[in-house]
Design an enzyme around this catalytic site. Structure first.
Site, short mmCIF file in Angstrom:
data_model
loop_
_atom_site.label_atom_id
_atom_site.label_comp_id
_atom_site.label_asym_id
_atom_site.label_seq_id
_atom_site.Cartn_x
_atom_site.Cartn_y
_atom_site.Cartn_z
N TYR A 89 6.08 12.06 -6.47
CA TYR A 89 4.71 12.10 -5.98
C TYR A 89 4.62 12.93 -4.68
CZ TYR A 89 0.38 10.51 -3.82
OH TYR A 89 -0.83 10.47 -3.18
N ASP A 99 11.10 3.87 -7.43
CA ASP A 99 9.64 3.77 -7.50
C ASP A 99 9.29 3.60 -8.98
OD1 ASP A 99 6.91 4.30 -7.71
OD2 ASP A 99 6.92 5.75 -6.06
N LYS A 126 -2.06 1.44 -9.17
CA LYS A 126 -2.01 2.01 -10.52
C LYS A 126 -2.01 0.92 -11.58
CE LYS A 126 -1.39 5.78 -8.11
NZ LYS A 126 -2.39 5.93 -7.06
O1 P1T Z 1 -1.76 5.95 -3.39
P1 P1T Z 1 -0.80 4.89 -2.98
O2 P1T Z 1 -1.18 3.53 -3.42
O3 P1T Z 1 -0.46 4.95 -1.51
O4 P1T Z 1 0.58 5.18 -3.77
C1 P1T Z 1 1.38 6.28 -3.56
C2 P1T Z 1 2.21 6.57 -4.77
C3 P1T Z 1 3.54 6.16 -4.79
N1 P1T Z 1 4.33 6.39 -5.85
C4 P1T Z 1 3.87 7.05 -6.93
C5 P1T Z 1 4.79 7.31 -8.10
C6 P1T Z 1 2.54 7.48 -6.99
O5 P1T Z 1 2.13 8.12 -8.10
C7 P1T Z 1 1.70 7.25 -5.88
C8 P1T Z 1 0.29 7.72 -5.86
N2 P1T Z 1 -0.03 8.64 -6.84
C9 P1T Z 1 -1.24 9.20 -7.06
C10 P1T Z 1 -2.32 8.98 -6.30
C11 P1T Z 1 -1.30 10.11 -8.21
O6 P1T Z 1 -2.39 10.46 -8.68
O7 P1T Z 1 -0.22 10.52 -8.67
#
Ligand code: P1T
Length: 378
Positions: A98, A170, A195
């Protein structure tokens, strides 16, 4: 208890005072104490909140872990995990992850002289080769965002432990329904609960789970000392969402398989990335280390950036937006959205080109999703 039952019940017993079936939203910042050092387990809501405890207990159970902690976002969770490091330490991570995580590593941790090496996401050997005397963590996503590569968690856990390192996974893309990294040897598993875990695109949140008591105590200290905690209402919404995680994940996957097959046969699609396709290079590993393949599908469109822009404007059921894991289908252009903070030359070297689109396949009727794709790609 099995997964779907734990998602509904663990940490969520009916309220002892009123019998309320649903966990109350403890909308309070502080708690009455009966005397010095005497209270009912809660003193101040940054330190603890019963609604948050319910979520932390439930997520820990779903990851088959002992200890869970919830944070205000996925990135706040990552930051907490990174607080285990000190200036001069080194991380080995994957080259597909990410964009916000990359930004945190480079632009925040880099300032504290914590350096990260990025290695080919799927190659176990490349992680070991990158280990230095000052390496403290191996940090990976599997499946990765957005190219859906997998790495063998069990093999990497062996390498990490041989070198006295912690393995952080993750698990946002798979969700605990499809993958339990702690069972495969990971030390720390984390989520953006924004998510799949919440699943309804109405909360930003994160969580971490571990079986390691020392790690847990450090993270709990950081949670209170740095204070990136979620509010009780967000936590309650996440608890409401988590109850249906199993049934949602099954439907996400069923739809994603159909979408991946459809795209594989489409004339305007160059390449499809979905671990559930037998043609995916990590398909066998996915069958071994996951209980399913998930709901994320990425693909390379045959055409120019301008063509891609036309495609995203034509969708009617899929919404063009960042994020993933909600009940509704989303389409994202990683190069300009989720991974925009990665410099173009680095992005492209990693295969994240301007013509890559990422789908978070929702749980709408599959006929409507395929029709929408057909229309958008035409
Ligand atoms: O957005 P947040 O709740 O802070 O999460 C960050 C995050 C961490 N790890 C992974 C694998 C992620 O995909 C994300 C956030 N990703 C998005 C916003 C996206 O659209 O891929």
């Amino acid at each position: 208890m099995k997964f779907a039952t734990r998602a509904i019940h663990v940490g969520q017993e009916s309220d002892p005072t009123t019998g309320a079936i649903m966990t109350p939203i403890y909308q309070t910042s502080t708690y009455a104490q009966t005397g010095m050092g005497e209270h009912k387990g809660y003193e101040y809501a940054r330190t603890g909140n019963p609604t948050r405890t319910a979520l932390e207990t439930c997520i820990a159970s779903l990851e088959n872990g002992k200890y869970g902690l919830a944070f205000a976002s996925g990135l706040a969770t990552e930051h907490a995990v990174l607080s285990l490091l000190s200036s001069g330490d080194h991380i080995v991570s994957c080259d597909d992850l990410y964009g916000g995580t990359y930004r945190l590593f480079e632009q925040i941790m880099g300032r504290y002289k914590v350096e990260t090496s990025y290695v080919s996401a799927a190659s176990v050997a490349s992680y070991e080769k990158a280990i230095r005397p000052n390496t403290k963590l191996i940090w990976l996503e599997t499946p990765t965002n957005p190219l859906l590569s997998l790495v063998d968690i069990r093999a990497l856990a062996r390498i990490a432990h041989r070198h006295n390192l912690l393995l952080v996974v993750d698990n946002t893309f798979a969700s605990p329904y499809f993958q339990q990294p702690l069972d495969l040897g990971a030390d720390i598993v984390l989520h953006s609960t924004t998510k799949y875990i919440n699943g309804h695109s109405d909360v930003i949140g994160g969580a971490v789970v571990t079986n390691n008591k020392t790690v847990y105590e450090s993270l709990q200290f950081f949670q209170n000392a740095a204070g990136g905690v979620p509010g009780p209402h967000d936590v309650w919404l996440t608890l409401r969402g988590i109850k249906t995680l199993a049934v949602r994940m099954r439907q996400h996957q069923e739809n994603a398989i159909s979408v991946a097959r459809f795209l594989s046969e489409h004339a305007r699609v160059e390449k499809v990335y979905y671990p559930g396709l037998p043609s995916h290079p990590d398909h066998e590993l996915a069958k071994r280390q996951m209980n399913g393949f998930g709901g994320m599908v990425s693909f390379q469109f045959k055409g120019t950036l301008a063509d891609v822009d036309k495609v995203v404007r034509r969708f009617k059921v899929f919404t063009f937006a960042e994020s993933l894991g909600g009940v509704e289908s989303l389409v994202c252009h990683p190069a300009s959205m989720t991974h925009g903070s990665i410099p173009k030359e680095i992005r492209e070297a990693r295969g994240l080109t301007d013509t890559l689109l990422r789908l978070s396949v929702g749980i709408e009727d599959i006929d409507d999703l395929l029709q929408d794709l057909e229309h958008a790609l035409s």
